[in-house]
Each structure stands twice: as structure tokens, then as C-alpha cells.
Design an enzyme around this catalytic site. Sequence first.
Site, short mmCIF file in Angstrom:
data_model
loop_
_atom_site.label_atom_id
_atom_site.label_comp_id
_atom_site.label_asym_id
_atom_site.label_seq_id
_atom_site.Cartn_x
_atom_site.Cartn_y
_atom_site.Cartn_z
N SER A 99 0.88 -1.17 -0.01
CA SER A 99 -0.03 -0.01 -0.06
C SER A 99 0.97 1.38 0.07
O SER A 99 0.72 2.12 -0.93
CB SER A 99 -0.90 0.01 1.26
OG SER A 99 -1.75 -1.10 1.17
N LYS A 151 -9.47 -6.17 10.41
CA LYS A 151 -10.69 -5.53 9.67
C LYS A 151 -11.81 -5.52 10.30
O LYS A 151 -12.64 -4.64 10.40
CB LYS A 151 -10.67 -6.21 8.16
CG LYS A 151 -9.61 -5.86 7.19
CD LYS A 151 -9.84 -6.51 5.88
CE LYS A 151 -8.72 -6.50 5.03
NZ LYS A 151 -8.95 -6.86 3.49
N ASP A 167 -12.53 -3.89 -0.95
CA ASP A 167 -12.19 -5.01 -1.57
C ASP A 167 -13.01 -5.34 -2.81
O ASP A 167 -12.68 -5.56 -3.93
CB ASP A 167 -12.23 -6.33 -0.51
CG ASP A 167 -10.93 -6.08 0.09
OD1 ASP A 167 -9.90 -5.37 -0.03
OD2 ASP A 167 -10.91 -6.59 1.30
N ALA A 208 -14.24 -19.37 -0.02
CA ALA A 208 -15.16 -18.70 0.94
C ALA A 208 -14.65 -17.89 2.13
O ALA A 208 -15.09 -18.01 3.01
CB ALA A 208 -16.31 -19.98 1.29
N GLY A 242 -12.41 -14.34 3.13
CA GLY A 242 -12.59 -12.69 3.06
C GLY A 242 -13.02 -12.17 1.71
O GLY A 242 -13.76 -11.34 1.33
N ALA A 243 -11.97 -12.63 0.74
CA ALA A 243 -12.18 -12.20 -0.69
C ALA A 243 -13.19 -12.49 -1.16
O ALA A 243 -13.95 -12.08 -1.87
CB ALA A 243 -11.01 -12.63 -1.36
N ASN A 301 -16.61 -24.31 -1.93
CA ASN A 301 -15.36 -24.24 -1.26
C ASN A 301 -15.07 -25.48 -0.46
O ASN A 301 -15.79 -26.36 -0.32
CB ASN A 301 -15.72 -23.18 -0.01
CG ASN A 301 -14.48 -22.76 0.72
OD1 ASN A 301 -13.44 -22.45 0.33
ND2 ASN A 301 -14.45 -23.12 2.18
N ARG A 302 -13.60 -25.75 -0.23
CA ARG A 302 -13.10 -27.08 0.45
C ARG A 302 -14.09 -27.19 1.67
O ARG A 302 -14.41 -28.33 2.00
CB ARG A 302 -11.72 -26.80 0.76
CG ARG A 302 -11.20 -28.00 1.81
CD ARG A 302 -9.67 -27.78 1.86
NE ARG A 302 -9.51 -26.35 2.52
CZ ARG A 302 -8.26 -26.33 3.06
NH1 ARG A 302 -7.21 -26.89 2.64
NH2 ARG A 302 -7.93 -25.16 3.71
N THR A 303 -14.21 -26.14 2.56
CA THR A 303 -15.02 -26.33 3.79
C THR A 303 -16.44 -25.70 3.41
O THR A 303 -16.67 -24.70 3.21
CB THR A 303 -14.36 -25.44 4.79
OG1 THR A 303 -13.02 -25.71 5.03
CG2 THR A 303 -14.89 -25.88 6.22
P1 ATR Z 1 -8.92 -14.41 1.98
O1 ATR Z 1 -9.31 -13.43 3.17
O2 ATR Z 1 -7.72 -14.02 1.11
O3 ATR Z 1 -10.06 -14.90 1.29
P2 ATR Z 1 -8.94 -16.89 3.55
O4 ATR Z 1 -10.12 -16.12 4.29
O5 ATR Z 1 -7.77 -17.35 4.48
O6 ATR Z 1 -8.33 -15.66 2.69
O7 ATR Z 1 -9.36 -17.94 2.71
C1 ATR Z 1 -8.71 -18.66 1.78
C2 ATR Z 1 -9.54 -19.45 1.05
O8 ATR Z 1 -8.66 -20.39 0.44
C3 ATR Z 1 -10.63 -20.46 1.55
O9 ATR Z 1 -11.65 -20.37 0.68
C4 ATR Z 1 -9.88 -21.59 1.64
O10 ATR Z 1 -10.75 -22.64 2.07
P3 ATR Z 1 -11.16 -23.20 3.44
O11 ATR Z 1 -12.36 -22.24 3.70
O12 ATR Z 1 -11.60 -24.57 2.98
O13 ATR Z 1 -9.94 -23.16 4.20
C5 ATR Z 1 -9.35 -21.83 0.51
N1 ATR Z 1 -7.93 -22.68 0.30
C6 ATR Z 1 -6.70 -22.28 0.95
N2 ATR Z 1 -5.98 -23.37 0.90
C7 ATR Z 1 -6.76 -24.41 0.36
C8 ATR Z 1 -6.35 -25.64 0.02
N3 ATR Z 1 -5.30 -26.26 -0.09
N4 ATR Z 1 -7.44 -26.40 -1.00
C9 ATR Z 1 -8.79 -25.73 -0.99
N5 ATR Z 1 -8.92 -24.58 -0.93
C10 ATR Z 1 -7.95 -23.86 -0.21
#
Ligand code: ATR
Length: 282
Positions: A20, A69, A106, A133, A135-136, A156-158
Amino acid sequence: MSAPGRKAAITGHPVAHSRSPLIHGYWLKQLGIEGEYGRVDVAPETADAYYRAFSTSGLIGANVTVPHKETAAKACDWLDSAAKAMGAANTLWVDDRGRICGANTDGLGFLGNLDQLAPGWDQSAGTALVIGAGGAARAIVWALLSRKFTSVHIINRTAEKAQKIADEFGTGTFAHSWDELGTLLGKTDLLVNSTSLGMTGNPPLEIDLTNLRGDALVNDIVYAPLETDLLKAAAKRGNPVVDGIGMLLHQAVPGFERWFGVRPEVTDELRTLVLKDLGVTT
Ligand code: ATR
């Protein structure tokens, strides 16, 4: 133009890595504005008190980065609709009544990037698929709904985190499991990777794009590397693609305009400067 004493900063923990100051410093110089933009490392245990007392910090405004944030948003007297929806603020200022105001830019950064590099991308405003899923993703879902996308699908993975975003935003947002990806790609106008997968040092994002329509726009918010494997694969099959560095640059625009009174431009020169500083080859 002269604005002595006008100082803004990136606040968060840590802040040493933040680009920034480079971005705002470029605009201050380019526009001949006598302001400053620094870094303030706010230790987590002091964050609540720091943001609550922001109007006496000596700064006219600030950006907020992880992990503060949400804390910053809670300390604000006024929030814009995006910060309210996300429960997180990345841009602060003090208004003429002394109120601490917070915005979340964002989502605007995401929109500014696509508006600049894929003009007209939202004309049909149909169906989007967001992978991730965090913050972005939340900011991107907000942004797409603000442009009247009728269906925003989240994978999303989770799975629970995708469901939580869909529940929060309500009408038009839908959470899905990974095994629905192939079917969803067939009806997607816009595909966005909002995860950190594909970033240098992270595992790749492995997606079979076979079902993706030929005219679907593909955007990756990862910018290191600039051309991710996802963008490479999409471009190879003829899909229009937009890389992620512009989201970082455009999210900075509203804060600068608010603090220094001039709307700055995201130029190719700025893009190159930041990518070079990040060590990203283009
Ligand atoms: P940001 O604020 O940049 O979005 P974050 O909140 O840490 O960062 O989110 C990261 C995202 O990348 C999440 O959707 C995460 O999935 P989970 O919610 O299941 O953790 C995803 N992500 C990160 N590493 C991953 C991996 N190895 N496989 C699948 N998804 C992944």
C-alpha cells in the site's frame, strides 16, 4: 496541489510486507500532492483501543489489513454498505463531525479491475461461480450482487463456510459441493478463483474446464504468478481472462480519493511498479 500534514497509513499486523505505501506513494508523487502514506503496526492486544481512538491518531485516514479488518469495523461510528455486509473495514477516515467512518473497498477493487480490463463484462449480469469462501470471496459475492448478477454460486473446500456466505447474502447466492463444479461450469458467465490455490508456494487449483462455456470470463485473484495455471488453461481454450493484480490496485483508489481529494488512476506504470516490487515476472 498542497496538503501539508495529510498523512494516511496502512495499519495491521504485520504491515512490513504491504505494498500500500508503494501504491499511494506513487499516486502522491504522480499527482504532486504533499501528503504522506506510512505504515503503523498495530499489535493485536492494542487493536481495539487503537481503532476506537482513531480520530486522535494523527492520521487523516488509514487502510486496514489482516487481522484487524473486523476490529476496525466494530470501532467505526459509520460503515458503508459493503463494510456492513462484510463486518469488516479496510478503509477508514474521520468525517467533519469527528466520526470514525469505515468502508470495505475489496469488492470495489474486484469490480474496478474487471471494468478496466474487460469493459462490459457485467452487461449480461447472469451467473457467476466463485471458488473459495474466505474474506475475498465475501467481498466478491457482495460486488457481484451489487452489479445485479442473478445467480452467484459458491464452492469451497470447507462447505459450511460457503453455506454461511450464501445464508448471509440470501437471495441469488447458492452454496455447492465440489462435485457439482462440472455442472455449474456449463452455466457460468464468470468464473472467479478467490482462494490462495495457484499462488507461488501453494498447491495448484486443479479444475477440469471441459464444461466451461467458450465465452465465459475467467478471473483469478492470485497475482503471483500473474498468469496462474487457471488463467493459462482458460486462455488456451479461448476464454477471456483477467489477472488479479488490478484488484489490489483498484481497492486502494477510494481511500486515496477520500483522503487526498483526487481520484487516482490505475496505470500500466503502477501495475509494472508493484509487480516488480513483488518479484512477479510478466
Ligand atoms: P482471504 O481473506 O484471502 O479470502 P482466507 O479467508 O484465508 O483468505 O480464505 C482462503 C480461501 O482459500 C478459503 O476459501 C480456503 O478454503 P477453506 O475455507 O476450506 O479453508 C481456500 N483454500 C486455502 N488453501 C486451500 C487448499 N489447500 N485447498 C482448498 N482450498 C483452500
